[in-house]
Design a protein around this motif. Structure first.
Motif, PDB file in Angstrom:
ATOM      1  N   VAL A  43       0.818  -1.206   0.000  1.00 50.81           N
ATOM      2  CA  VAL A  43       0.000   0.000   0.000  1.00 50.81           C
ATOM      3  C   VAL A  43       0.852   1.256   0.000  1.00 50.81           C
ATOM      4  N   THR A  44       0.507   2.173  -0.878  1.00 50.03           N
ATOM      5  CA  THR A  44       0.988   3.556  -0.820  1.00 50.03           C
ATOM      6  C   THR A  44      -0.214   4.414  -0.464  1.00 50.03           C
ATOM      7  N   ALA A  45      -0.119   5.171   0.609  1.00 51.81           N
ATOM      8  CA  ALA A  45      -1.241   5.968   1.105  1.00 51.81           C
ATOM      9  C   ALA A  45      -0.905   7.443   0.987  1.00 51.81           C
ATOM     10  N   VAL A  46      -1.800   8.212   0.380  1.00 53.47           N
ATOM     11  CA  VAL A  46      -1.549   9.644   0.203  1.00 53.47           C
ATOM     12  C   VAL A  46      -2.787  10.448   0.571  1.00 53.47           C
ATOM     13  N   ASP A  47      -2.560  11.696   0.975  1.00 57.14           N
ATOM     14  CA  ASP A  47      -3.646  12.620   1.272  1.00 57.14           C
ATOM     15  C   ASP A  47      -3.093  14.030   1.150  1.00 57.14           C
ATOM     16  N   VAL A  48      -3.958  14.975   0.812  1.00 54.74           N
ATOM     17  CA  VAL A  48      -3.552  16.375   0.704  1.00 54.74           C
ATOM     18  C   VAL A  48      -3.412  17.017   2.078  1.00 54.74           C
ATOM     19  N   ASN A  49      -3.971  16.379   3.103  1.00 53.99           N
ATOM     20  CA  ASN A  49      -4.027  16.927   4.447  1.00 53.99           C
ATOM     21  C   ASN A  49      -2.919  16.328   5.307  1.00 53.99           C
ATOM     22  N   ALA A  50      -2.067  17.190   5.869  1.00 52.50           N
ATOM     23  CA  ALA A  50      -0.949  16.710   6.683  1.00 52.50           C
ATOM     24  C   ALA A  50      -1.422  15.953   7.918  1.00 52.50           C
ATOM     25  N   PHE A  51      -2.551  16.368   8.499  1.00 53.16           N
ATOM     26  CA  PHE A  51      -3.086  15.647   9.650  1.00 53.16           C
ATOM     27  C   PHE A  51      -3.504  14.240   9.257  1.00 53.16           C
ATOM     28  N   ALA A  52      -4.095  14.083   8.072  1.00 54.40           N
ATOM     29  CA  ALA A  52      -4.508  12.760   7.609  1.00 54.40           C
ATOM     30  C   ALA A  52      -3.299  11.860   7.388  1.00 54.40           C
ATOM     31  N   VAL A  53      -2.247  12.408   6.795  1.00 54.86           N
ATOM     32  CA  VAL A  53      -1.036  11.617   6.556  1.00 54.86           C
ATOM     33  C   VAL A  53      -0.450  11.140   7.882  1.00 54.86           C
ATOM     34  N   GLU A  54      -0.388  12.032   8.869  1.00 54.58           N
ATOM     35  CA  GLU A  54       0.140  11.650  10.173  1.00 54.58           C
ATOM     36  C   GLU A  54      -0.795  10.658  10.864  1.00 54.58           C
ATOM     37  N   ALA A  55      -2.116  10.852  10.724  1.00 52.72           N
ATOM     38  CA  ALA A  55      -3.068   9.908  11.318  1.00 52.72           C
ATOM     39  C   ALA A  55      -2.896   8.518  10.721  1.00 52.72           C
ATOM     40  N   THR A  56      -2.702   8.437   9.406  1.00 54.33           N
ATOM     41  CA  THR A  56      -2.512   7.138   8.757  1.00 54.33           C
ATOM     42  C   THR A  56      -1.228   6.477   9.242  1.00 54.33           C
ATOM     43  N   ARG A  57      -0.161   7.239   9.354  1.00 48.96           N
ATOM     44  CA  ARG A  57       1.086   6.668   9.872  1.00 48.96           C
ATOM     45  C   ARG A  57       0.884   6.094  11.268  1.00 48.96           C
ATOM     46  N   ARG A  58       0.168   6.834  12.112  1.00 50.49           N
ATOM     47  CA  ARG A  58      -0.067   6.363  13.474  1.00 50.49           C
ATOM     48  C   ARG A  58      -0.995   5.143  13.481  1.00 50.49           C
TER      49      ARG A  58
ATOM     50  N   GLU B 134       8.216  -2.775   7.136  1.00 43.60           N
ATOM     51  CA  GLU B 134       8.259  -3.754   6.056  1.00 43.60           C
ATOM     52  C   GLU B 134       6.868  -4.256   5.669  1.00 43.60           C
ATOM     53  N   ALA B 135       5.925  -4.218   6.608  1.00 45.97           N
ATOM     54  CA  ALA B 135       4.576  -4.689   6.293  1.00 45.97           C
ATOM     55  C   ALA B 135       3.870  -3.781   5.304  1.00 45.97           C
ATOM     56  N   LEU B 136       4.358  -2.542   5.174  1.00 51.61           N
ATOM     57  CA  LEU B 136       3.757  -1.596   4.235  1.00 51.61           C
ATOM     58  C   LEU B 136       4.768  -1.331   3.135  1.00 51.61           C
ATOM     59  N   SER B 137       4.674  -2.071   2.041  1.00 50.68           N
ATOM     60  CA  SER B 137       5.633  -1.910   0.954  1.00 50.68           C
ATOM     61  C   SER B 137       5.211  -0.733   0.087  1.00 50.68           C
ATOM     62  N   GLY B 138       5.473   0.425   0.577  1.00 52.36           N
ATOM     63  CA  GLY B 138       5.112   1.672  -0.074  1.00 52.36           C
ATOM     64  C   GLY B 138       5.459   2.800   0.860  1.00 52.36           C
ATOM     65  N   GLU B 139       4.682   3.853   0.825  1.00 49.14           N
ATOM     66  CA  GLU B 139       4.947   4.962   1.712  1.00 49.14           C
ATOM     67  C   GLU B 139       3.665   5.716   1.974  1.00 49.14           C
ATOM     68  N   THR B 140       3.713   6.588   2.954  1.00 48.36           N
ATOM     69  CA  THR B 140       2.597   7.451   3.302  1.00 48.36           C
ATOM     70  C   THR B 140       3.081   8.880   3.162  1.00 48.36           C
ATOM     71  N   LEU B 141       2.451   9.652   2.308  1.00 48.65           N
ATOM     72  CA  LEU B 141       2.964  10.986   2.028  1.00 48.65           C
ATOM     73  C   LEU B 141       1.866  11.939   1.622  1.00 48.65           C
ATOM     74  N   GLU B 142       2.182  13.228   1.742  1.00 48.80           N
ATOM     75  CA  GLU B 142       1.271  14.270   1.287  1.00 48.80           C
ATOM     76  C   GLU B 142       1.289  14.335  -0.235  1.00 48.80           C
ATOM     77  N   SER B 143       0.100  14.439  -0.824  1.00 48.41           N
ATOM     78  CA  SER B 143      -0.001  14.541  -2.272  1.00 48.41           C
ATOM     79  C   SER B 143      -1.352  15.161  -2.616  1.00 48.41           C
ATOM     80  N   ASP B 144      -1.343  16.150  -3.484  1.00 52.13           N
ATOM     81  CA  ASP B 144      -2.573  16.744  -3.987  1.00 52.13           C
ATOM     82  C   ASP B 144      -3.037  15.882  -5.149  1.00 52.13           C
ATOM     83  N   VAL B 145      -3.898  14.918  -4.859  1.00 50.19           N
ATOM     84  CA  VAL B 145      -4.278  13.837  -5.760  1.00 50.19           C
ATOM     85  C   VAL B 145      -2.982  13.104  -6.159  1.00 50.19           C
ATOM     86  N   TYR B 146      -2.538  13.189  -7.409  1.00 45.20           N
ATOM     87  CA  TYR B 146      -1.366  12.423  -7.852  1.00 45.20           C
ATOM     88  C   TYR B 146      -0.077  13.252  -7.867  1.00 45.20           C
ATOM     89  N   SER B 147      -0.085  14.478  -7.330  1.00 41.25           N
ATOM     90  CA  SER B 147       1.014  15.421  -7.552  1.00 41.25           C
ATOM     91  C   SER B 147       2.368  14.926  -7.059  1.00 41.25           C
TER      92      SER B 147
END
Length: 351
Positions: free
Chosen positions: A231-246, A256-269
């Motif tokens: 899973v790669t998880a993205v959101d435009v909202n910094a609080f959402a990105v931090e909430a997902t990480r937590r 290692e269980a999450l083969s991707g990353e969690t990051l801020e992104s304005d849709v696909y930006s």
């Protein structure tokens, strides 16, 4: 166009525009999109990546609250203007964060639409022992002024956890005011997960690399990771990105269980043209109180460019939203996987 010729369009900004205050060196906290702000003075402090990118494109300084609250070289502002948000709890968090971040005595102005709850700040400030006076009102907006002080309340206390029951699955989620579905499992997201898990029908296979677009508190990312997807998880909202990480960490799904990353992104930006085997989303359609189909339209129309051949876009949406036309334009066809009259789950496949 010079800064002198740009006029405010947002009613709240129009109220500020007519003030005699010199806002040079101030922080604009949680500001809306408005050209008058973006071509003026001061620094934006926003959890919204799209807002920060707009300011930076105009050559302006813009920071997330995480950077502004921890970096030692951002400087101390002469004052701050807090744009009171739709979420009252989020407004309280911003106020507590400012009290904890800036020196005592720093001037603070609070502005917002009357129907958005700005008048409630009088009680909030009084409860915190902060004085307040009304500076101005116009265009159904109000502007108040106070000075920051130490209030003895840690803004981190706003982070909360709750358990979500999904059939035999239980996930612990971390949430923050202002994040979609704060403190509860959204009914649309529940329908999406039930559909993906095959409850009442054949399972919908989601293997390989999956993009969770608009990750919110991380419920989809955590559920998908538990099913074995990368899973790669993205959101435009910094609080959402931090909430997902937590949330991922709370369910032992980080690293290692999450083969991707969690990051801020304005849709696909922020994805640099990456492609996935599937994209899943419960896309937003509100910007504060206004309906805004823009992000969801970009999500759908640009999805084929971010899917491998045979890859699928699976989204849930309120049944009244005009997404079938967009799906038809982008993919040439789609299917409805579930419909409970309130929400529909759509799937479209890149050929």
């Amino acid at each position: 166009m010079s800064a002198e010729t740009v006029r405010a369009e947002n009613p709240v900004c129009q109220l500020l525009e007519r003030q005699a205050a010199d806002y040079r060196g101030w922080w604009w906290v949680a500001p809306p999109r408005d050209a008058w702000l973006e071509t003026g003075q001061g620094t934006a402090i926003s959890a919204d990546l799209a807002v920060r990118e707009a300011w930076q494109a105009a050559g302006r300084s813009a920071l997330s609250p995480f950077a502004a609250g921890s970096a030692g070289d951002v400087g101390t502002p002469a004052g701050a203007v807090l744009f009171w948000p739709k979420s009252h709890a989020l407004g309280e968090w911003w106020l507590l964060w400012l009290c904890a971040t800036l020196p005592e005595g720093t001037p603070l102005q609070l502005v917002g639409e009357n129907q958005g709850g700005i008048r409630r700040v009088l009680k909030v400030l009084a409860a915190l022992g902060l004085g307040c006076r009304k500076l101005d009102s116009a265009r159904r907006c109000s502007l108040f002024e106070t000075r920051l002080g130490r209030v003895g309340i840690d803004p981190d206390a706003a982070w909360t956890t709750f358990d979500a029951e999904l059939g035999s699955e239980r996930l612990t989620l971390t949430s923050h005011p202002g994040v979609f579905g704060h403190g509860k499992l959204d009914d649309g997201t529940r329908l999406l997960i039930e559909t993906l898990s095959g409850e009442g029908s054949a399972p919908i296979g989601l293997a390989g690399d999956v993009l969770d677009l608009g990750c919110g508190d991380g419920i989809l990312a955590a559920w998908l990771a538990r099913q074995g997807a990368g899973v790669t998880a993205v959101d435009v909202n910094a609080f959402a990105v931090e909430a997902t990480r937590r949330s991922l960490a709370a369910n032992q799904l980080a690293g290692e269980a999450l083969s991707g990353e969690t990051l801020e992104s304005d849709v696909y930006s922020a994805l640099d043209g990456r492609v996935f085997d599937a994209i899943v989303s419960n896309p937003p359609f509100h910007q504060e109180r206004a309906i805004d189909y823009g992000p969801a339209a970009r999500l759908i129309l640009d999805a084929p460019a971010h899917l491998r051949p045979g890859g699928a876009l699976v989204i849930v949406a309120n049944a009244f939203l005009p997404y079938p036309d967009l799906l038809e334009r982008a993919f040439g066809g789609f299917e409805i996987l579930a419909d409970d009259r309130r929400f529909r789950v759509y799937r479209a496949v890149r050929r």
